[in-house]
Design a protein around this motif. Structure first.
Motif, PDB file in Angstrom:
ATOM      1  N   MET A   1       0.853  -1.195   0.000  1.00 50.67           N
ATOM      2  CA  MET A   1       0.000   0.000   0.000  1.00 50.67           C
ATOM      3  C   MET A   1       0.890   1.246   0.000  1.00 50.67           C
ATOM      4  SD  MET A   1      -2.846   1.219   2.860  1.00 50.67           S
ATOM      5  CE  MET A   1      -3.865  -0.242   2.615  1.00 50.67           C
ATOM      6  N   ASP A   2       0.669   2.162  -0.967  1.00 52.87           N
ATOM      7  CA  ASP A   2       1.475   3.368  -0.996  1.00 52.87           C
ATOM      8  C   ASP A   2       0.929   4.381   0.006  1.00 52.87           C
ATOM      9  OD1 ASP A   2      -0.724   4.673  -2.153  1.00 52.87           O
ATOM     10  OD2 ASP A   2       0.147   4.700  -4.169  1.00 52.87           O
ATOM     11  N   ASP A   3       1.656   5.506   0.158  1.00 50.74           N
ATOM     12  CA  ASP A   3       1.286   6.481   1.182  1.00 50.74           C
ATOM     13  C   ASP A   3      -0.102   7.060   0.943  1.00 50.74           C
ATOM     14  OD1 ASP A   3       3.637   6.124   2.564  1.00 50.74           O
ATOM     15  OD2 ASP A   3       4.657   7.814   1.631  1.00 50.74           O
ATOM     16  N   LEU A   4      -0.431   7.385  -0.302  1.00 51.37           N
ATOM     17  CA  LEU A   4      -1.741   7.970  -0.594  1.00 51.37           C
ATOM     18  C   LEU A   4      -2.857   6.995  -0.237  1.00 51.37           C
ATOM     19  CD1 LEU A   4      -3.453  10.277  -1.681  1.00 51.37           C
ATOM     20  CD2 LEU A   4      -3.180   9.302  -3.969  1.00 51.37           C
ATOM     21  N   ASP A   5      -2.671   5.722  -0.566  1.00 45.94           N
ATOM     22  CA  ASP A   5      -3.682   4.714  -0.214  1.00 45.94           C
ATOM     23  C   ASP A   5      -3.842   4.622   1.305  1.00 45.94           C
ATOM     24  OD1 ASP A   5      -4.335   3.996  -2.808  1.00 45.94           O
ATOM     25  OD2 ASP A   5      -2.829   2.400  -2.907  1.00 45.94           O
ATOM     26  N   ALA A   6      -2.716   4.631   2.024  1.00 39.96           N
ATOM     27  CA  ALA A   6      -2.770   4.516   3.483  1.00 39.96           C
ATOM     28  C   ALA A   6      -3.473   5.729   4.101  1.00 39.96           C
ATOM     29  CB  ALA A   6      -1.361   4.377   4.049  1.00 39.96           C
ATOM     30  N   ILE A   7      -3.168   6.918   3.583  1.00 38.59           N
ATOM     31  CA  ILE A   7      -3.823   8.135   4.095  1.00 38.59           C
ATOM     32  C   ILE A   7      -5.311   8.096   3.787  1.00 38.59           C
ATOM     33  CG2 ILE A   7      -3.953  10.642   3.868  1.00 38.59           C
ATOM     34  CD1 ILE A   7      -0.909  10.545   3.168  1.00 38.59           C
ATOM     35  N   ALA A   8      -5.657   7.759   2.551  1.00 42.45           N
ATOM     36  CA  ALA A   8      -7.074   7.712   2.158  1.00 42.45           C
ATOM     37  C   ALA A   8      -7.845   6.702   3.000  1.00 42.45           C
ATOM     38  CB  ALA A   8      -7.186   7.381   0.669  1.00 42.45           C
ATOM     39  N   GLU A   9      -7.236   5.574   3.289  1.00 43.20           N
ATOM     40  CA  GLU A   9      -7.908   4.566   4.103  1.00 43.20           C
ATOM     41  C   GLU A   9      -8.180   5.090   5.509  1.00 43.20           C
ATOM     42  OE1 GLU A   9      -7.298  -0.101   4.537  1.00 43.20           O
ATOM     43  OE2 GLU A   9      -5.710   1.014   5.593  1.00 43.20           O
ATOM     44  N   ALA A  10      -7.177   5.737   6.119  1.00 39.05           N
ATOM     45  CA  ALA A  10      -7.351   6.258   7.477  1.00 39.05           C
ATOM     46  C   ALA A  10      -8.391   7.381   7.513  1.00 39.05           C
ATOM     47  CB  ALA A  10      -6.010   6.759   8.011  1.00 39.05           C
ATOM     48  N   VAL A  11      -8.331   8.288   6.528  1.00 38.00           N
ATOM     49  CA  VAL A  11      -9.306   9.384   6.484  1.00 38.00           C
ATOM     50  C   VAL A  11     -10.694   8.833   6.231  1.00 38.00           C
ATOM     51  CG1 VAL A  11      -9.984  11.507   5.295  1.00 38.00           C
ATOM     52  CG2 VAL A  11      -7.563  11.051   5.729  1.00 38.00           C
ATOM     53  N   GLY A  12     -10.804   7.878   5.342  1.00 39.33           N
ATOM     54  CA  GLY A  12     -12.110   7.281   5.040  1.00 39.33           C
ATOM     55  C   GLY A  12     -12.752   6.617   6.245  1.00 39.33           C
ATOM     56  N   LYS A  13     -11.922   6.104   7.143  1.00 40.23           N
ATOM     57  CA  LYS A  13     -12.430   5.487   8.379  1.00 40.23           C
ATOM     58  C   LYS A  13     -12.692   6.512   9.479  1.00 40.23           C
ATOM     59  CE  LYS A  13      -9.999   1.036   7.856  1.00 40.23           C
ATOM     60  NZ  LYS A  13      -8.913   0.185   8.439  1.00 40.23           N
ATOM     61  N   GLY A  14     -12.342   7.771   9.234  1.00 37.80           N
ATOM     62  CA  GLY A  14     -12.468   8.785  10.281  1.00 37.80           C
ATOM     63  C   GLY A  14     -11.472   8.571  11.395  1.00 37.80           C
ATOM     64  N   GLN A  15     -10.259   8.114  11.030  1.00 40.30           N
ATOM     65  CA  GLN A  15      -9.239   7.807  12.028  1.00 40.30           C
ATOM     66  C   GLN A  15      -7.885   8.406  11.641  1.00 40.30           C
ATOM     67  OE1 GLN A  15      -9.249   3.531  12.505  1.00 40.30           O
ATOM     68  NE2 GLN A  15     -11.240   3.529  13.512  1.00 40.30           N
ATOM     69  N   CYS A  16      -7.917   9.699  11.288  1.00 40.07           N
ATOM     70  CA  CYS A  16      -6.698  10.405  10.932  1.00 40.07           C
ATOM     71  C   CYS A  16      -6.777  11.809  11.528  1.00 40.07           C
ATOM     72  CB  CYS A  16      -6.549  10.486   9.409  1.00 40.07           C
ATOM     73  SG  CYS A  16      -5.013  11.249   8.835  1.00 40.07           S
ATOM     74  N   ILE A  17      -5.654  12.304  12.048  1.00 37.15           N
ATOM     75  CA  ILE A  17      -5.584  13.648  12.618  1.00 37.15           C
ATOM     76  C   ILE A  17      -5.042  14.594  11.557  1.00 37.15           C
ATOM     77  CG2 ILE A  17      -4.543  15.093  14.412  1.00 37.15           C
ATOM     78  CD1 ILE A  17      -4.199  12.470  16.068  1.00 37.15           C
ATOM     79  N   LEU A  18      -5.746  15.674  11.314  1.00 39.24           N
ATOM     80  CA  LEU A  18      -5.302  16.689  10.363  1.00 39.24           C
ATOM     81  C   LEU A  18      -4.581  17.801  11.106  1.00 39.24           C
ATOM     82  CD1 LEU A  18      -5.270  17.977   7.524  1.00 39.24           C
ATOM     83  CD2 LEU A  18      -7.502  18.990   8.072  1.00 39.24           C
ATOM     84  N   PHE A  19      -3.380  18.139  10.641  1.00 40.35           N
ATOM     85  CA  PHE A  19      -2.605  19.251  11.192  1.00 40.35           C
ATOM     86  C   PHE A  19      -2.508  20.284  10.078  1.00 40.35           C
ATOM     87  CE2 PHE A  19       0.159  19.207  15.121  1.00 40.35           C
ATOM     88  CZ  PHE A  19       0.332  20.588  15.179  1.00 40.35           C
ATOM     89  N   LEU A  20      -3.172  21.429  10.265  1.00 36.71           N
ATOM     90  CA  LEU A  20      -3.397  22.386   9.191  1.00 36.71           C
ATOM     91  C   LEU A  20      -2.529  23.624   9.373  1.00 36.71           C
ATOM     92  CD1 LEU A  20      -5.513  22.434   6.803  1.00 36.71           C
ATOM     93  CD2 LEU A  20      -6.859  23.958   8.249  1.00 36.71           C
ATOM     94  N   GLY A  21      -1.721  23.951   8.346  1.00 39.27           N
ATOM     95  CA  GLY A  21      -0.821  25.095   8.418  1.00 39.27           C
ATOM     96  C   GLY A  21      -1.170  26.191   7.437  1.00 39.27           C
ATOM     97  N   ALA A  22      -0.406  27.268   7.486  1.00 41.90           N
ATOM     98  CA  ALA A  22      -0.687  28.452   6.671  1.00 41.90           C
ATOM     99  C   ALA A  22      -0.533  28.186   5.182  1.00 41.90           C
ATOM    100  CB  ALA A  22       0.228  29.597   7.090  1.00 41.90           C
TER     101      ALA A  22
END
Length: 293
Positions: A1-22
């Motif tokens: 699984m590449d990074d984009l797939d891993a991120i999409a899977e976590a976000v899709g499950k509602g189990q990812c923390i977003l750190f938002l910058g300028a």
């Protein structure tokens, strides 16, 4: 699984923390679909750090007091503005620049529409919170305080994608004392990062989830000393092996930082894309439809 797939899977499950910058307020680079630039004209974007610093330096006559100093040093220029004109005037001016008559970019609105139950940001503006409400979400807010007299608030309800918990770790434009903007503010913030729970400025909900969910940094560059300091302060005395993956969206990360933070220490995985290519791809991967304008 590449990074984009891993991120999409976590976000899709509602189990990812977003750190938002300028950096989410950057305009679209050349080659981006023109419809996004049309929806996000330059005059409606919050200025980034150096541009804001130059304006504050001119208004406070910084160079008259400190000839030949760097007018792009926002922490020092803001400190001078506060000393010369007042804290309230400083924050009113910053609000005028970063929030009044500004609009959220399509990237910010897309991130608000995705399923992030926990969001941490060092932005002073309220554009992300407005974007959450625009898609029917009801954010719970925690705003940093320089005082350790009161416990840091945790959410009254368990965070969910529809009811996300947003921690404004460097303050908010409507609370002048909360902003981490001057040199002295940063010193106080670093001191506060040494406080023990429940007085630590990062809510316990985040400290708990940082050890269980992946974290996605969007709009940051780890070349920023203050960001690296914040990152390490939240993980002090903890085994890096205990943490899930941390992803940083950065088209051109500094190679020394990549060498130390990724290759050697395994703190971060770098996704070498800009936000205007990464966010539309992530949005379409999860929503199965193109990112809206």
């Amino acid at each position: 699984m590449d990074d984009l797939d891993a991120i999409a899977e976590a976000v899709g499950k509602g189990q990812c923390i977003l750190f938002l910058g300028a950096g989410v307020h950057y305009g679209p680079p050349e080659g981006t679909d023109p419809k996004y630039a049309a929806a996000y004209p330059e005059e409606r974007r919050p200025p980034l750090g150096r541009a804001l610093s130059v304006k504050l330096a001119e208004e406070s006559e910084y160079l008259k007091r400190f000839p030949n100093w760097d007018v792009g040093d926002l922490k020092r220029v803001a400190w001078h503005y506060e000393d010369t004109l007042s804290r309230n005037r400083l924050m009113k001016r910053i609000k005028d620049e970063v929030h009044v008559n500004k609009v959220a970019s399509p990237v910010v609105r897309a991130l608000a529409a995705l399923d992030f139950p926990l969001v941490m940001t060092t932005n002073f503006d309220q554009l992300f919170e407005q974007s959450l409400r625009a898609v029917g979400k009801d954010p719970q807010l925690c705003i940093y305080s320089p005082s350790a007299k009161n416990p840091t608030e945790d959410p009254t309800d368990d965070p969910t994608p529809a009811n996300p918990f947003v921690c404004k770790l460097h303050g908010d434009v409507d609370e002048p004392d909360s902003a981490v903007i001057t040199d002295e503010d940063y010193i106080q913030f670093v001191l506060r990062m040494g406080d023990k729970a429940p007085f630590h400025p990062v809510p316990e909900t985040f400290l708990y989830r940082f050890k269980r969910w992946p974290t996605l940094f969007v709009g940051y560059s780890l070349i920023d000393y203050n960001l690296r300091l914040l990152f390490k302060a939240m993980r002090v005395n903890l085994d890096p092996a205990l943490f899930p993956e941390t992803y940083s969206i950065d088209p051109k990360p500094d190679q020394l930082i990549v060498r130390y933070w990724s290759d050697q220490r395994r703190y971060v995985r770098f996704v070498m894309q800009d936000v205007w290519s990464f966010v539309p791809t992530l949005y379409e991967r999860i929503k199965k439809t193109p990112m809206p304008v």
